[in-house]
Design a protein around this motif. Structure first.
Motif, PDB file in Angstrom:
ATOM      1  N   ALA A  51      -5.718  -5.617  -4.413  1.00  0.00           N
ATOM      2  CA  ALA A  51      -5.213  -4.983  -3.213  1.00  0.00           C
ATOM      3  C   ALA A  51      -4.129  -4.200  -3.616  1.00  0.00           C
ATOM      4  O   ALA A  51      -4.260  -3.009  -3.018  1.00  0.00           O
ATOM      5  CB  ALA A  51      -4.408  -6.358  -2.487  1.00  0.00           C
ATOM      6  N   MET A  52      -3.535  -4.424  -4.612  1.00  0.00           N
ATOM      7  CA  MET A  52      -2.408  -3.311  -5.248  1.00  0.00           C
ATOM      8  C   MET A  52      -3.340  -1.980  -5.880  1.00  0.00           C
ATOM      9  O   MET A  52      -2.759  -0.978  -5.313  1.00  0.00           O
ATOM     10  CB  MET A  52      -1.626  -4.124  -6.414  1.00  0.00           C
ATOM     11  CG  MET A  52      -0.491  -4.795  -6.122  1.00  0.00           C
ATOM     12  SD  MET A  52       0.324  -5.213  -7.311  1.00  0.00           S
ATOM     13  CE  MET A  52       0.128  -6.977  -7.389  1.00  0.00           C
ATOM     14  N   ASN A  53      -4.584  -2.133  -6.346  1.00  0.00           N
ATOM     15  CA  ASN A  53      -5.190  -0.850  -6.618  1.00  0.00           C
ATOM     16  C   ASN A  53      -5.798  -0.186  -5.297  1.00  0.00           C
ATOM     17  O   ASN A  53      -5.879   1.066  -5.429  1.00  0.00           O
ATOM     18  CB  ASN A  53      -6.531  -1.330  -7.493  1.00  0.00           C
ATOM     19  CG  ASN A  53      -5.759  -1.647  -8.900  1.00  0.00           C
ATOM     20  OD1 ASN A  53      -5.111  -0.785  -9.783  1.00  0.00           O
ATOM     21  ND2 ASN A  53      -6.376  -2.661  -9.750  1.00  0.00           N
ATOM     22  N   ALA A  54      -5.996  -0.856  -4.545  1.00  0.00           N
ATOM     23  CA  ALA A  54      -6.705  -0.199  -3.279  1.00  0.00           C
ATOM     24  C   ALA A  54      -5.388   0.606  -2.506  1.00  0.00           C
ATOM     25  O   ALA A  54      -5.607   1.678  -2.260  1.00  0.00           O
ATOM     26  CB  ALA A  54      -7.309  -1.351  -2.330  1.00  0.00           C
ATOM     27  N   ILE A  55      -4.329  -0.047  -2.492  1.00  0.00           N
ATOM     28  CA  ILE A  55      -2.964   0.530  -2.008  1.00  0.00           C
ATOM     29  C   ILE A  55      -2.797   1.919  -2.830  1.00  0.00           C
ATOM     30  O   ILE A  55      -2.387   2.908  -2.450  1.00  0.00           O
ATOM     31  CB  ILE A  55      -1.935  -0.196  -1.932  1.00  0.00           C
ATOM     32  CG1 ILE A  55      -2.154  -1.447  -1.013  1.00  0.00           C
ATOM     33  CG2 ILE A  55      -0.642   0.457  -1.612  1.00  0.00           C
ATOM     34  CD1 ILE A  55      -1.052  -2.485  -0.680  1.00  0.00           C
ATOM     35  N   GLN A  56      -2.818   1.518  -4.241  1.00  0.00           N
ATOM     36  CA  GLN A  56      -2.528   2.624  -5.051  1.00  0.00           C
ATOM     37  C   GLN A  56      -3.759   3.890  -4.945  1.00  0.00           C
ATOM     38  O   GLN A  56      -3.049   4.919  -4.788  1.00  0.00           O
ATOM     39  CB  GLN A  56      -2.579   2.304  -6.580  1.00  0.00           C
ATOM     40  CG  GLN A  56      -2.469   3.321  -7.738  1.00  0.00           C
ATOM     41  CD  GLN A  56      -1.031   3.921  -7.799  1.00  0.00           C
ATOM     42  OE1 GLN A  56      -0.170   3.490  -7.360  1.00  0.00           O
ATOM     43  NE2 GLN A  56      -1.161   5.204  -8.033  1.00  0.00           N
ATOM     44  N   TYR A  57      -4.935   3.624  -4.812  1.00  0.00           N
ATOM     45  CA  TYR A  57      -5.642   4.556  -4.409  1.00  0.00           C
ATOM     46  C   TYR A  57      -5.462   5.450  -3.349  1.00  0.00           C
ATOM     47  O   TYR A  57      -5.526   6.419  -3.106  1.00  0.00           O
ATOM     48  CB  TYR A  57      -7.297   3.929  -4.458  1.00  0.00           C
ATOM     49  CG  TYR A  57      -8.314   4.910  -4.199  1.00  0.00           C
ATOM     50  CD1 TYR A  57      -8.819   5.526  -5.274  1.00  0.00           C
ATOM     51  CD2 TYR A  57      -8.751   5.298  -2.979  1.00  0.00           C
ATOM     52  CE1 TYR A  57      -9.862   6.563  -4.988  1.00  0.00           C
ATOM     53  CE2 TYR A  57      -9.761   6.263  -2.631  1.00  0.00           C
ATOM     54  CZ  TYR A  57     -10.280   6.740  -3.684  1.00  0.00           C
ATOM     55  OH  TYR A  57     -11.388   7.880  -3.548  1.00  0.00           O
ATOM     56  N   SER A  58      -5.159   4.474  -2.170  1.00  0.00           N
ATOM     57  CA  SER A  58      -4.746   5.138  -0.763  1.00  0.00           C
ATOM     58  C   SER A  58      -3.678   6.026  -1.068  1.00  0.00           C
ATOM     59  O   SER A  58      -3.534   7.195  -0.521  1.00  0.00           O
ATOM     60  CB  SER A  58      -4.384   4.145   0.054  1.00  0.00           C
ATOM     61  OG  SER A  58      -3.867   4.778   1.324  1.00  0.00           O
ATOM     62  N   TYR A  59      -2.486   5.784  -1.798  1.00  0.00           N
ATOM     63  CA  TYR A  59      -1.438   6.719  -2.011  1.00  0.00           C
ATOM     64  C   TYR A  59      -1.866   8.055  -2.837  1.00  0.00           C
ATOM     65  O   TYR A  59      -1.615   9.050  -2.462  1.00  0.00           O
ATOM     66  CB  TYR A  59      -0.432   6.037  -2.689  1.00  0.00           C
ATOM     67  CG  TYR A  59       0.377   4.919  -1.940  1.00  0.00           C
ATOM     68  CD1 TYR A  59      -0.051   4.699  -0.461  1.00  0.00           C
ATOM     69  CD2 TYR A  59       1.242   4.049  -2.297  1.00  0.00           C
ATOM     70  CE1 TYR A  59       0.558   3.759   0.403  1.00  0.00           C
ATOM     71  CE2 TYR A  59       1.826   3.000  -1.878  1.00  0.00           C
ATOM     72  CZ  TYR A  59       1.357   2.878  -0.159  1.00  0.00           C
ATOM     73  OH  TYR A  59       2.318   1.745   0.497  1.00  0.00           O
ATOM     74  N   ALA A  60      -2.711   7.698  -3.783  1.00  0.00           N
ATOM     75  CA  ALA A  60      -2.958   9.006  -4.656  1.00  0.00           C
ATOM     76  C   ALA A  60      -3.995   9.849  -3.881  1.00  0.00           C
ATOM     77  O   ALA A  60      -3.889  11.210  -4.036  1.00  0.00           O
ATOM     78  CB  ALA A  60      -3.893   8.528  -5.953  1.00  0.00           C
TER      79      ALA A  60
ATOM     80  N   ASN B 112       7.129   4.679  -0.465  1.00  0.00           N
ATOM     81  CA  ASN B 112       5.941   3.763  -0.559  1.00  0.00           C
ATOM     82  C   ASN B 112       5.517   3.475  -1.928  1.00  0.00           C
ATOM     83  O   ASN B 112       5.201   2.315  -2.332  1.00  0.00           O
ATOM     84  CB  ASN B 112       4.955   3.997   0.295  1.00  0.00           C
ATOM     85  CG  ASN B 112       5.290   3.867   1.907  1.00  0.00           C
ATOM     86  OD1 ASN B 112       6.364   3.356   2.008  1.00  0.00           O
ATOM     87  ND2 ASN B 112       4.620   4.682   2.740  1.00  0.00           N
ATOM     88  N   GLN B 113       5.203   4.593  -2.708  1.00  0.00           N
ATOM     89  CA  GLN B 113       4.700   4.496  -3.975  1.00  0.00           C
ATOM     90  C   GLN B 113       5.864   3.592  -5.103  1.00  0.00           C
ATOM     91  O   GLN B 113       5.436   2.824  -5.794  1.00  0.00           O
ATOM     92  CB  GLN B 113       4.451   5.773  -4.825  1.00  0.00           C
ATOM     93  CG  GLN B 113       3.959   5.746  -6.036  1.00  0.00           C
ATOM     94  CD  GLN B 113       2.423   5.341  -6.036  1.00  0.00           C
ATOM     95  OE1 GLN B 113       1.804   5.646  -5.272  1.00  0.00           O
ATOM     96  NE2 GLN B 113       2.276   4.213  -6.774  1.00  0.00           N
ATOM     97  N   ALA B 114       7.178   3.986  -4.682  1.00  0.00           N
ATOM     98  CA  ALA B 114       8.090   3.287  -5.372  1.00  0.00           C
ATOM     99  C   ALA B 114       8.004   1.632  -5.107  1.00  0.00           C
ATOM    100  O   ALA B 114       8.260   0.755  -6.130  1.00  0.00           O
ATOM    101  CB  ALA B 114       9.377   3.805  -5.318  1.00  0.00           C
ATOM    102  N   GLN B 115       7.852   1.367  -3.962  1.00  0.00           N
ATOM    103  CA  GLN B 115       7.920  -0.128  -3.680  1.00  0.00           C
ATOM    104  C   GLN B 115       6.554  -0.815  -4.559  1.00  0.00           C
ATOM    105  O   GLN B 115       6.778  -1.727  -4.849  1.00  0.00           O
ATOM    106  CB  GLN B 115       7.710  -0.348  -1.966  1.00  0.00           C
ATOM    107  CG  GLN B 115       9.142   0.061  -1.545  1.00  0.00           C
ATOM    108  CD  GLN B 115       8.965   0.170   0.130  1.00  0.00           C
ATOM    109  OE1 GLN B 115       7.748   0.088   0.734  1.00  0.00           O
ATOM    110  NE2 GLN B 115      10.079   0.201   0.874  1.00  0.00           N
ATOM    111  N   LEU B 116       5.659  -0.095  -4.182  1.00  0.00           N
ATOM    112  CA  LEU B 116       4.249  -0.552  -4.934  1.00  0.00           C
ATOM    113  C   LEU B 116       4.467  -0.683  -6.378  1.00  0.00           C
ATOM    114  O   LEU B 116       4.151  -1.712  -7.033  1.00  0.00           O
ATOM    115  CB  LEU B 116       3.030   0.489  -4.636  1.00  0.00           C
ATOM    116  CG  LEU B 116       1.618  -0.195  -5.125  1.00  0.00           C
ATOM    117  CD1 LEU B 116       1.350  -1.416  -4.613  1.00  0.00           C
ATOM    118  CD2 LEU B 116       0.714   0.772  -5.070  1.00  0.00           C
TER     119      LEU B 116
END
Length: 168
Positions: free
Chosen positions: A110-119, A140-144
């Motif tokens: 889930a974290m990697n999917a969110i990271q991909y979304s942000y990038a 949002n990136q800082a929170q992740l």
């Protein structure tokens, strides 16, 4: 889908040309078809809505088929890449609530999917000069990143695979 650097000037130039060609094609095609049908099958009441609608529909289908046919052409490389990236990000965004809940519980996928979304969003917003959303994305990136540090996870957009979303 891997995130790649896109030549912004080439992307914008090609996207603008594709959009302009679609607009001109839609206008000329729908008018040409509808006027031909009106000339061949005039309506005594003067209502030609159905012929105009048919002209728009036929031209829209023709434009769609043309775009599909030329997807692989080198002129369309950046444009198609961005279209595909937007589809992937849309799919992630539809599951974002579940992804965030799972990420809070330490789910690495889930974290990697969110990271991909942000990038991916950062890439798109830079291509479209959408700097308004960048501040929110930074927060949002800082929170992740804090969440990843809490769970001792190293995040990378490279670790994302579309199959991961099937679990959410």
């Amino acid at each position: 889908m891997k995130l790649i650097d896109v030549n912004k000037a080439r992307y914008r130039r090609h996207l603008n040309r594709v959009i302009a060609a679609c607009i001109v094609s839609l206008a000329l095609g729908s008018l040409g078809i509808s006027q031909s049908l009106i000339a061949l099958f005039p309506d005594p009441s003067g209502s030609h809505f159905h012929w105009n609608l048919l002209g728009v529909i036929v031209t829209s289908i023709a434009i769609g088929l043309t775009l599909k046919h030329f997807r692989g052409h080198s002129f369309m490389t950046e444009v198609v890449y961005v279209w595909e990236l937007k589809k992937v990000l849309n799919r992630i965004n539809r599951k974002m609530t579940k992804l965030q809940k799972a990420a809070e519980q330490g789910n690495v996928d889930a974290m990697n999917a969110i990271q991909y979304s942000y990038a991916g969003s950062r890439l798109l917003w830079q291509l479209d000069d959408n700097t308004i959303m960048m501040d929110e994305l930074t927060v949002n990136q800082a929170q992740l990143d804090a969440l990843a540090a809490k769970h001792n996870v190293t995040l990378s957009a490279e670790n994302y695979k579309e199959e991961l979303l099937n679990n959410f």
